[in-house]
Design an enzyme around this catalytic site. Structure first.
Site, short mmCIF file in Angstrom:
data_model
loop_
_atom_site.label_atom_id
_atom_site.label_comp_id
_atom_site.label_asym_id
_atom_site.label_seq_id
_atom_site.Cartn_x
_atom_site.Cartn_y
_atom_site.Cartn_z
CB CYS A 155 -0.96 0.00 1.18
SG CYS A 155 -2.15 -1.34 1.06
CG HIS B 260 -3.30 3.43 0.90
ND1 HIS B 260 -3.70 2.91 -0.32
CD2 HIS B 260 -3.42 2.43 1.81
CE1 HIS B 260 -4.04 1.64 -0.14
NE2 HIS B 260 -3.88 1.32 1.13
CG ASN C 275 -6.69 -1.00 0.04
OD1 ASN C 275 -5.89 -0.74 -0.84
ND2 ASN C 275 -6.35 -1.17 1.31
#
Ligand code: COA
Length: 335
Positions: free
Chosen positions: A115, A262, A292
């Site tokens: 991530c 993020h 995500n």
């Protein structure tokens, strides 16, 4: 030292929309649980036969970014490709992009920081441009999560969160010494590596070993995530690394025009927003639509926010990420 600037942004998501109700047909979950805990309404998944892969989506995003930067593929001096879901175990996605876009025999570097991948990749590009080694670098974050998730009830706490897509940025040398990427800040803490991980196949857990040693209910070739542990660390590290970046540039949270966190979980973004006392206009979220998308989430969000006119010249834009490793980082930009 030179200045580095983002001169083009692009993004691509597969057409196939997968709603929470669609997932509830595959596993024991429901729209209310997913929205309440994560804010996600739907995500995109590659459909078998639609021609997409991690590298192909990366190329689609890259073409949009190049167009915006007014550059040809042959103008690019280096590719930095961030993903946790490459098309092949090796080589990585960077060389596939070099081939698919018919580029010169430029360096292609793969970044594996999950991530935080895009923030790490931007930091790499920033250093190469600032030192004068390269003029135009293509930075890509792309993920095909749906190819490797467990869509049974066993995998529900992970599988409902992640989606597919790609984003790209062109980082170029600039004459403007006031603006551009002001600084990048990167961190890691490997003692938590097992809290959000995909163990195999790997040299530690090769395929026959996985099959021989693991009962059906405990399969380490699907991602594992200790959700609450990740959540608690994420909210601390996000805030820390944003403050670190602002302080390094003599800025405070009130100077932030746009924070692109993020897109881990809407609750995490909202928690950070509250902690930093930012208004809704100072933070951009699109996890509701895409889930995500790991290394792709920041460039997709940045590209969307920019195209929607939410980022203007001279704005202070902050990118911040946290993820598996654990790794985290921030990028401070004067647009
Ligand atoms: N649908 C329905 N129920 C689910 C579910 C799903 N998709 N996933 C898990 N559950 C169940 C669990 O089995 C558990 O049931 P039990 O109470 O009967 O044991 C219950 O919901 C609560 O699970 P828990 O894991 O404690 O939920 P949570 O409130 O911690 O939420 C996350 C789970 C994953 C949404 C949350 O921890 C989170 O968002 N963490 C951060 C994850 C993240 O951001 N990751 C990316 C980092 S880059």
């Amino acid at each position: 030292m030179f200045t580095s600037k983002i001169t083009g942004l692009g993004h691509y998501v597969p057409e196939n929309v997968v709603t929470n109700d669609d997932l509830s047909k595959l596993m024991d979950t429901n729209d209310a649980w997913i929205q309440e805990r994560t804010g996600i309404k739907e995500r995109r998944h590659i459909k078998k036969g639609d021609g997409n892969s991690t590298s192909v989506m990366g190329v689609k995003a890259a073409k949009m970014a190049l167009k915006e930067a007014n550059l040809k593929a042959t103008d690019i001096d280096m590719i930095v490709f961030a993903t946790l879901s490459p098309d092949m175990y090796f080589p990585g996605g960077g060389v596939e992009v070099q081939e698919l876009m018919d580029m010169k025999t430029i360096p292609a570097l793969d970044v594996r920081n999950q991530c935080s991948g895009f923030v790490y990749a931007m930091s790499v590009a920033d250093q190469f441009v600032k030192t004068g080694m390269y003029e135009n670098i293509l930075v890509i974050g792309s993920e095909n999560h749906s190819g490797g998730l467990d869509f049974t009830t066993r995998g529900r706490s992970v599988s409902v969160i992640f989606g597919d897509g790609a984003g790209a940025a062109v980082v170029s040398r600039s004459e403007d010494d006031q603006g551009g990427i002001l600084s990048t800040h990167l961190h890691s803490e490997g003692k938590h590596k097992d809290e959000l991980a995909l163990q195999g196949p790997s040299t530690e857990h090769w395929v026959p070993e996985i099959i021989a040693e693991n009962p059906q209910e405990d399969i380490p070739y699907y991602p594992y995530m200790n959700g609450q542990f990740v959540f608690k660390h994420a909210i601390v590290r996000f805030a820390e690394v944003i403050h670190e970046g602002l302080e390094a540039n003599g800025l405070t949270t009130s100077d932030i025009d746009m924070l692109i966190p993020h897109q881990a979980n809407l609750r995490i973004s909202q928690f950070i927003q509250q902690k930093l006392k930012l208004s809704d206009d100072q933070v951009f979220n699109n996890i509701q639509k895409y889930g995500n998308t790991t290394a792709a989430s920041i460039p997709i969000a940045l590209s969307e926010a920019h195209k929607a006119g939410k980022i203007k010249k001279d704005d202070i834009v902050v990118l911040a990420a946290f993820g598996s490793g654990f790794t985290w980082g921030s990028v401070i930009i004067r647009w």
